[in-house]
Design a protein around this motif. Structure first.
Motif, PDB file in Angstrom:
ATOM      1  N   UNK A  88       0.840  -1.205   0.000  1.00  0.00           N
ATOM      2  CA  UNK A  88       0.000   0.000   0.000  1.00  0.00           C
ATOM      3  C   UNK A  88       0.872   1.251   0.000  1.00  0.00           C
ATOM      4  N   UNK A  89       0.257   2.360  -0.338  1.00  0.00           N
ATOM      5  CA  UNK A  89       0.934   3.658  -0.254  1.00  0.00           C
ATOM      6  C   UNK A  89       1.184   3.992   1.215  1.00  0.00           C
ATOM      7  N   UNK A 125       3.756   3.774   7.813  1.00  0.00           N
ATOM      8  CA  UNK A 125       3.060   2.707   8.539  1.00  0.00           C
ATOM      9  C   UNK A 125       4.064   1.790   9.220  1.00  0.00           C
ATOM     10  N   UNK A 126       5.152   1.490   8.535  1.00  0.00           N
ATOM     11  CA  UNK A 126       6.183   0.622   9.103  1.00  0.00           C
ATOM     12  C   UNK A 126       6.807   1.254  10.346  1.00  0.00           C
TER      13      UNK A 126
END
Length: 137
Positions: free
Chosen positions: A92-93, A98-99
């Motif tokens: 995903x973008x 997010x990581x």
């Protein structure tokens, strides 16, 4: 000519930060000066920078697999039980944001930053050795 590690690291980060092909950095093998090239550059860039062996293109993270491949290597080593979630994140973008949020929730963000810094330094040192660039650590 000896180049300071911190200067090369900054140039490496600059070349890695923008969209591929928009930002670049070059090492002048004769003077040791680093030239930063972007649409916003105010510096005068030599016309032959792309074709003159005097100028050495400083690579970006993608050229050395220091993006997603490094994330996956780190994750396999430190978060093996979370690999499915991490693979999903990177489909995903906004995967890196997010990581990093995920790493913070796992109390692994500092470990990641240290791991990444170490990989970048090792890569830059090897790149210098491969290209005959004397490096001042």
């Amino acid at each position: 000519m000896v180049v300071n590690y911190i200067d090369l690291e900054l140039a490496f980060e600059f070349a890695s930060a923008g969209v591929a092909g928009e930002d670049a950095a070059y090492l002048d093998r004769e003077s040791g000066q680093i030239l930063f090239v972007s649409d916003a550059s105010e510096d005068e860039i030599p016309e032959d920078i792309l074709h003159n062996e005097r100028y050495l293109s400083i690579p970006n993270k993608k050229e050395f697999d220091l993006g997603k491949p490094l994330v996956l290597k780190f994750s396999e080593e430190f978060l093996p039980d979370d690999m499915d979630a991490i693979y999903l994140m990177f489909k995903k973008r906004g995967a890196y944001s997010a990581f990093k949020y995920f790493l913070a929730s796992k109390k692994q963000l500092d470990n990641w930053h240290q791991y990444e810094r170490s990989a970048v330094k090792e890569t830059i040192v090897q790149w210098c050795a491969d290209n005959g660039v004397a490096l001042n650590l």
